[in-house]
Design a protein around this motif. Sequence first.
Motif, short mmCIF file in Angstrom:
data_model
loop_
_atom_site.label_atom_id
_atom_site.label_comp_id
_atom_site.label_asym_id
_atom_site.label_seq_id
_atom_site.Cartn_x
_atom_site.Cartn_y
_atom_site.Cartn_z
N LYS A 1 -6.46 -4.82 -5.25
CA LYS A 1 -6.45 -3.84 -4.17
C LYS A 1 -7.53 -4.22 -3.17
CE LYS A 1 -6.85 0.98 -2.95
NZ LYS A 1 -7.21 2.33 -3.38
N ILE A 2 -7.12 -4.31 -1.91
CA ILE A 2 -8.07 -4.61 -0.84
C ILE A 2 -7.89 -3.62 0.29
CG2 ILE A 2 -8.13 -7.08 -1.42
CD1 ILE A 2 -6.47 -7.51 1.22
N SER A 3 -8.87 -3.59 1.16
CA SER A 3 -8.81 -2.81 2.40
C SER A 3 -9.30 -3.73 3.50
CB SER A 3 -9.69 -1.58 2.29
OG SER A 3 -9.59 -0.81 3.47
N ASP A 4 -8.42 -3.99 4.46
CA ASP A 4 -8.78 -4.87 5.57
C ASP A 4 -8.17 -4.33 6.86
OD1 ASP A 4 -6.09 -5.59 5.41
OD2 ASP A 4 -6.48 -7.60 4.66
N GLU A 5 -8.08 -5.17 7.89
CA GLU A 5 -7.53 -4.72 9.17
C GLU A 5 -6.10 -4.23 9.08
OE1 GLU A 5 -6.74 -9.02 8.65
OE2 GLU A 5 -8.57 -7.86 8.52
N LEU A 6 -5.39 -4.59 8.01
CA LEU A 6 -4.02 -4.11 7.79
C LEU A 6 -3.98 -2.82 7.00
CD1 LEU A 6 -2.31 -7.53 6.96
CD2 LEU A 6 -2.30 -6.29 9.14
N GLY A 7 -5.12 -2.33 6.54
CA GLY A 7 -5.19 -1.11 5.75
C GLY A 7 -5.30 -1.42 4.26
N ASN A 8 -5.13 -0.39 3.44
CA ASN A 8 -5.17 -0.56 1.99
C ASN A 8 -3.88 -1.20 1.53
OD1 ASN A 8 -7.59 0.79 1.99
ND2 ASN A 8 -6.72 2.74 1.36
N ARG A 9 -4.01 -2.18 0.63
CA ARG A 9 -2.82 -2.83 0.10
C ARG A 9 -3.19 -3.66 -1.11
NH1 ARG A 9 -2.24 -8.17 2.69
NH2 ARG A 9 -4.12 -8.52 3.89
N LEU A 10 -2.15 -4.15 -1.79
CA LEU A 10 -2.34 -5.05 -2.92
C LEU A 10 -2.01 -6.47 -2.50
CD1 LEU A 10 -0.65 -3.10 -5.86
CD2 LEU A 10 -3.08 -3.37 -5.43
N ILE A 11 -2.80 -7.41 -3.00
CA ILE A 11 -2.51 -8.83 -2.81
C ILE A 11 -2.52 -9.50 -4.18
CG2 ILE A 11 -3.43 -8.91 -0.46
CD1 ILE A 11 -5.94 -10.28 -1.66
N ASN A 12 -2.11 -10.74 -4.21
CA ASN A 12 -2.10 -11.52 -5.45
C ASN A 12 -1.29 -10.85 -6.56
OD1 ASN A 12 -3.91 -13.37 -4.19
ND2 ASN A 12 -5.64 -12.11 -4.80
N LEU A 13 -0.13 -10.33 -6.21
CA LEU A 13 0.73 -9.71 -7.23
C LEU A 13 1.24 -10.79 -8.18
CD1 LEU A 13 2.74 -7.23 -5.01
CD2 LEU A 13 1.03 -6.65 -6.73
N THR A 14 1.10 -10.53 -9.46
CA THR A 14 1.51 -11.47 -10.49
C THR A 14 2.28 -10.74 -11.58
OG1 THR A 14 -0.48 -12.77 -10.09
CG2 THR A 14 0.66 -13.17 -12.15
N VAL A 15 3.39 -11.34 -11.99
CA VAL A 15 4.20 -10.83 -13.10
C VAL A 15 4.14 -11.89 -14.19
CG1 VAL A 15 6.51 -10.13 -13.83
CG2 VAL A 15 5.71 -9.58 -11.52
N ALA A 16 3.62 -11.52 -15.36
CA ALA A 16 3.46 -12.48 -16.46
C ALA A 16 4.19 -11.98 -17.71
CB ALA A 16 1.98 -12.69 -16.77
N PHE A 17 5.16 -12.76 -18.15
CA PHE A 17 5.94 -12.43 -19.35
C PHE A 17 5.29 -12.99 -20.60
CE2 PHE A 17 9.19 -11.75 -16.23
CZ PHE A 17 10.05 -10.82 -16.79
N THR A 18 5.33 -12.23 -21.67
CA THR A 18 5.03 -12.70 -23.02
C THR A 18 6.25 -12.34 -23.85
OG1 THR A 18 2.67 -12.32 -22.75
CG2 THR A 18 3.49 -12.52 -25.02
N VAL A 19 7.02 -13.35 -24.23
CA VAL A 19 8.28 -13.12 -24.95
C VAL A 19 8.36 -14.09 -26.11
CG1 VAL A 19 10.79 -13.00 -24.76
CG2 VAL A 19 9.38 -12.44 -22.77
#
Length: 153
Positions: free
Chosen positions: A82-100
């Motif tokens: 979660k960051i807050s910058d000139e674009l407002g609050n948002r999430l970056i570096n979204l990662t989906v990691a499977f363990t199967v």
Amino acid sequence: MSENSERSVVVERTGKGTFVATNGRGESVRFGTVTDAGQDAGFTPIELFLAAIGGCTAADVDTATSRHAEPTDFSVAVTGDKISDELGNRLINLTVAFTVAFPDGDGADRARTILPRAAKTSHDRLCTVSRTVENGTPVTVTIRLPNGVVKQR
């Protein structure tokens, strides 16, 4: 577009910083922020968002792999910063990691083989949640007042 393409939930305030989202089938989930009294309000909106990304792709991958073998372990970790910058609050570096993991056997070998392709297909084409995020779909906010409707964007 099909006639029944709309998806919806209703979010109702249940107290200071607490809400319940209810779908058309009557299922609900409590969420919010930690209240002034320090009580946990359940999931935060960001956690629900991450769960939606993980749940969507997990369902796609499970459908593709479990027809060949029942997994012995299946989890999906979804993270973001979660960051807050000139674009407002948002999430970056979204990662989906499977363990199967699958047991031994021919069906399990097939499930292991198709697992990477199933995850890629979900990400690239099937998962409505992550596809919506990646395509940058605009959100329109409408405020309904007793004397009329005001639209904001």
